[in-house]
Structure formats: structure tokens, C-alpha cells
Design a protein around this motif. Sequence first.
Motif, PDB file in Angstrom:
ATOM      1  N   UNK A   1       0.795  -1.299   0.090  1.00 38.71           N
ATOM      2  CA  UNK A   1       0.025  -0.230   0.083  1.00 38.71           C
ATOM      3  C   UNK A   1       0.776   1.158   0.053  1.00 38.71           C
ATOM      4  N   UNK A   2       2.152   0.909  -0.012  1.00 39.55           N
ATOM      5  CA  UNK A   2       3.064   2.077  -0.159  1.00 39.55           C
ATOM      6  C   UNK A   2       3.608   2.601   1.122  1.00 39.55           C
ATOM      7  N   UNK A   3       3.748   1.784   2.082  1.00 37.01           N
ATOM      8  CA  UNK A   3       4.285   2.412   3.635  1.00 37.01           C
ATOM      9  C   UNK A   3       5.852   2.397   3.442  1.00 37.01           C
ATOM     10  N   UNK A   4       6.229   3.441   3.305  1.00 32.28           N
ATOM     11  CA  UNK A   4       7.737   3.530   3.198  1.00 32.28           C
ATOM     12  C   UNK A   4       8.480   2.671   4.187  1.00 32.28           C
ATOM     13  N   UNK A   5       8.289   2.685   5.667  1.00 36.60           N
ATOM     14  CA  UNK A   5       8.996   2.086   6.821  1.00 36.60           C
ATOM     15  C   UNK A   5       8.700   0.473   6.528  1.00 36.60           C
ATOM     16  N   UNK A   6       7.768   0.348   5.972  1.00 38.93           N
ATOM     17  CA  UNK A   6       7.352  -1.026   5.671  1.00 38.93           C
ATOM     18  C   UNK A   6       8.096  -1.686   4.599  1.00 38.93           C
ATOM     19  N   UNK A   7       8.217  -0.948   3.664  1.00 33.90           N
ATOM     20  CA  UNK A   7       8.983  -1.426   2.411  1.00 33.90           C
ATOM     21  C   UNK A   7      10.705  -1.300   2.979  1.00 33.90           C
ATOM     22  N   UNK A   8      11.123  -0.467   3.615  1.00 33.03           N
ATOM     23  CA  UNK A   8      12.450  -0.519   4.201  1.00 33.03           C
ATOM     24  C   UNK A   8      12.809  -1.692   4.949  1.00 33.03           C
ATOM     25  N   UNK A   9      11.712  -1.949   5.696  1.00 31.80           N
ATOM     26  CA  UNK A   9      11.907  -3.120   6.710  1.00 31.80           C
ATOM     27  C   UNK A   9      12.088  -4.389   5.939  1.00 31.80           C
ATOM     28  N   UNK A  10      11.119  -4.332   4.962  1.00 30.42           N
ATOM     29  CA  UNK A  10      11.056  -5.783   4.130  1.00 30.42           C
ATOM     30  C   UNK A  10      12.224  -5.870   3.428  1.00 30.42           C
ATOM     31  N   UNK A  11      12.826  -4.564   2.880  1.00 33.10           N
ATOM     32  CA  UNK A  11      14.205  -4.952   2.225  1.00 33.10           C
ATOM     33  C   UNK A  11      15.423  -5.350   3.113  1.00 33.10           C
ATOM     34  N   UNK A  12      15.323  -4.719   4.310  1.00 34.09           N
ATOM     35  CA  UNK A  12      16.220  -5.220   5.545  1.00 34.09           C
ATOM     36  C   UNK A  12      16.002  -6.741   5.549  1.00 34.09           C
ATOM     37  N   UNK A  13      14.996  -7.432   5.758  1.00 34.76           N
ATOM     38  CA  UNK A  13      14.547  -8.671   6.121  1.00 34.76           C
ATOM     39  C   UNK A  13      15.213  -9.566   4.876  1.00 34.76           C
ATOM     40  N   UNK A  14      14.668  -9.064   3.854  1.00 33.31           N
ATOM     41  CA  UNK A  14      14.989  -9.687   2.491  1.00 33.31           C
ATOM     42  C   UNK A  14      16.651  -9.916   2.533  1.00 33.31           C
TER      43      UNK A  14
ATOM     44  N   UNK B   1      16.224 -12.366   7.814  1.00 33.54           N
ATOM     45  CA  UNK B   1      15.548 -12.288   9.076  1.00 33.54           C
ATOM     46  C   UNK B   1      14.030 -12.569   9.162  1.00 33.54           C
ATOM     47  N   UNK B   2      13.716 -13.712   9.563  1.00 31.74           N
ATOM     48  CA  UNK B   2      12.075 -14.040   9.311  1.00 31.74           C
ATOM     49  C   UNK B   2      11.621 -14.231   7.720  1.00 31.74           C
ATOM     50  N   UNK B   3      12.588 -14.295   7.081  1.00 29.85           N
ATOM     51  CA  UNK B   3      12.086 -14.797   5.548  1.00 29.85           C
ATOM     52  C   UNK B   3      13.511 -15.060   4.921  1.00 29.85           C
ATOM     53  N   UNK B   4      12.945 -15.587   3.814  1.00 29.79           N
ATOM     54  CA  UNK B   4      14.205 -16.130   2.721  1.00 29.79           C
ATOM     55  C   UNK B   4      15.206 -14.993   2.204  1.00 29.79           C
ATOM     56  N   UNK B   5      16.546 -14.939   2.433  1.00 28.11           N
ATOM     57  CA  UNK B   5      17.337 -14.213   1.620  1.00 28.11           C
ATOM     58  C   UNK B   5      16.845 -14.010   0.085  1.00 28.11           C
ATOM     59  N   UNK B   6      16.607 -12.866  -0.041  1.00 30.83           N
ATOM     60  CA  UNK B   6      16.447 -12.407  -1.371  1.00 30.83           C
ATOM     61  C   UNK B   6      16.737 -10.984  -1.863  1.00 30.83           C
ATOM     62  N   UNK B   7      18.199 -10.897  -2.536  1.00 27.87           N
ATOM     63  CA  UNK B   7      18.881  -9.661  -2.496  1.00 27.87           C
ATOM     64  C   UNK B   7      18.012  -8.773  -3.614  1.00 27.87           C
ATOM     65  N   UNK B   8      17.435  -9.534  -4.821  1.00 26.05           N
ATOM     66  CA  UNK B   8      16.910  -8.665  -5.710  1.00 26.05           C
ATOM     67  C   UNK B   8      15.494  -8.139  -5.079  1.00 26.05           C
ATOM     68  N   UNK B   9      14.800  -8.890  -4.282  1.00 28.44           N
ATOM     69  CA  UNK B   9      13.748  -8.426  -3.657  1.00 28.44           C
ATOM     70  C   UNK B   9      13.968  -7.308  -2.660  1.00 28.44           C
ATOM     71  N   UNK B  10      15.088  -7.330  -2.112  1.00 24.33           N
ATOM     72  CA  UNK B  10      15.499  -6.349  -1.306  1.00 24.33           C
ATOM     73  C   UNK B  10      15.774  -5.136  -2.027  1.00 24.33           C
ATOM     74  N   UNK B  11      16.347  -5.036  -3.177  1.00 26.99           N
ATOM     75  CA  UNK B  11      16.542  -3.804  -4.009  1.00 26.99           C
ATOM     76  C   UNK B  11      15.142  -3.384  -4.540  1.00 26.99           C
ATOM     77  N   UNK B  12      14.292  -4.297  -4.759  1.00 26.93           N
ATOM     78  CA  UNK B  12      12.923  -3.789  -5.169  1.00 26.93           C
ATOM     79  C   UNK B  12      12.210  -3.080  -3.920  1.00 26.93           C
ATOM     80  N   UNK B  13      12.245  -3.677  -2.757  1.00 27.47           N
ATOM     81  CA  UNK B  13      11.647  -2.663  -1.578  1.00 27.47           C
ATOM     82  C   UNK B  13      12.292  -1.455  -1.492  1.00 27.47           C
ATOM     83  N   UNK B  14      13.826  -1.494  -1.364  1.00 29.55           N
ATOM     84  CA  UNK B  14      14.595  -0.327  -0.761  1.00 29.55           C
ATOM     85  C   UNK B  14      13.917   0.748  -2.329  1.00 29.55           C
TER      86      UNK B  14
END
Length: 159
Positions: free
Chosen positions: A95-108, A112-125
Motif C-alpha cells: 500500500x506504499x508504506x515506506x517504513x514497511x518497504x524499508x523493513x522488508x528490504x532489510x529482512x530480505x 531475518x524472518x524470511x528467505x534471503x532475496x537480494x533482488x527483492x531487497x533492492x525492489x523494496x528499497x
Amino acid sequence: MSNSDSADLAAARIGAIRPAAEQGDAQAQFELGHMTARGEGVIRDKAEGASWIRKAAEQGHVDAQFLLAGLYLMGDGVAQSAPEGVEWLEKAANQGHADAQYLLGLMREDGDGCDIDPADAVRWYSQAADQDHAGAQYRLAQLKEHGVGCEIDLTEAFK
């Protein structure tokens, strides 16, 4: 303002928003849940607070979704569940929540709590960075500088 005046105001606020929350108003549910979890105007009850926050989150209230994600990730008022936390975080991020996007980037990035996915981290960041989230801009620059999850792009990294 004295502590008793502040407590009286909080109790009055609870009294004012409870009927709307009980009738399904997502904003009222979010506020009631937040106040109940912190013990503002009522006896502190983290589980009841989380229940109200969840009701708001289920209606698409983005801040409730983000807060509920944190509650699940930390096990605060609910049973700890990284998968459930990530699920609510993704709903807020979508829904565009920037802090959620950033936290998902960190987690991916860290797994942490999910699979490592650097490409998905880049997408969220990238999504958070587009909203001027400084932390996301910094992490995105580092990933682009080193080609993690994306091609090396020093021009973009230095932006």
C-alpha cells in the motif's frame, strides 16, 4: 497538565472512540488498539490492543498493518510469528508504506524472518527510496555500488 488530567483525557478519548470501533470504523479500531496496548485511558492489555489493531489491519488500515507486523515479529500481545509478521508487513508495503518497504528490504537482505532475496531487497528499497526514505536510499546505494541483487551502477549509487 497533571498526570490525572492526562489520564482523564485519555479515558474520555477511549469512551469517544470505542462505539465507532465496535461499529467497525478502522481508524477508531486502530486508535483503540494502540491506546489499549499502551494502557492509555484503560488498564493496559496488549492482547486486547492487538485484537483491535488486527481488526483495523484486516480492513486495510495501512498503519495498523505495519504495527501488527511489528507485534507478530516481536511477539508483543500476540504469539511471535515471523511468517505472519512478514505477511502483514507486505500488505502495508504494497500500500506504499515506506517504513514497511524499508523493513522488508532489510529482512530480505539479511534473511531475518524470511528467505534471503537480494533482488527483492533492492525492489523494496527502491520503492521506499522513491518516497525519500533516507535509510532505504543509503542501503540501495550500497547494493548498487557492490552489485548485490542488481547490476553494479556507480552512477545510481552516488545519486
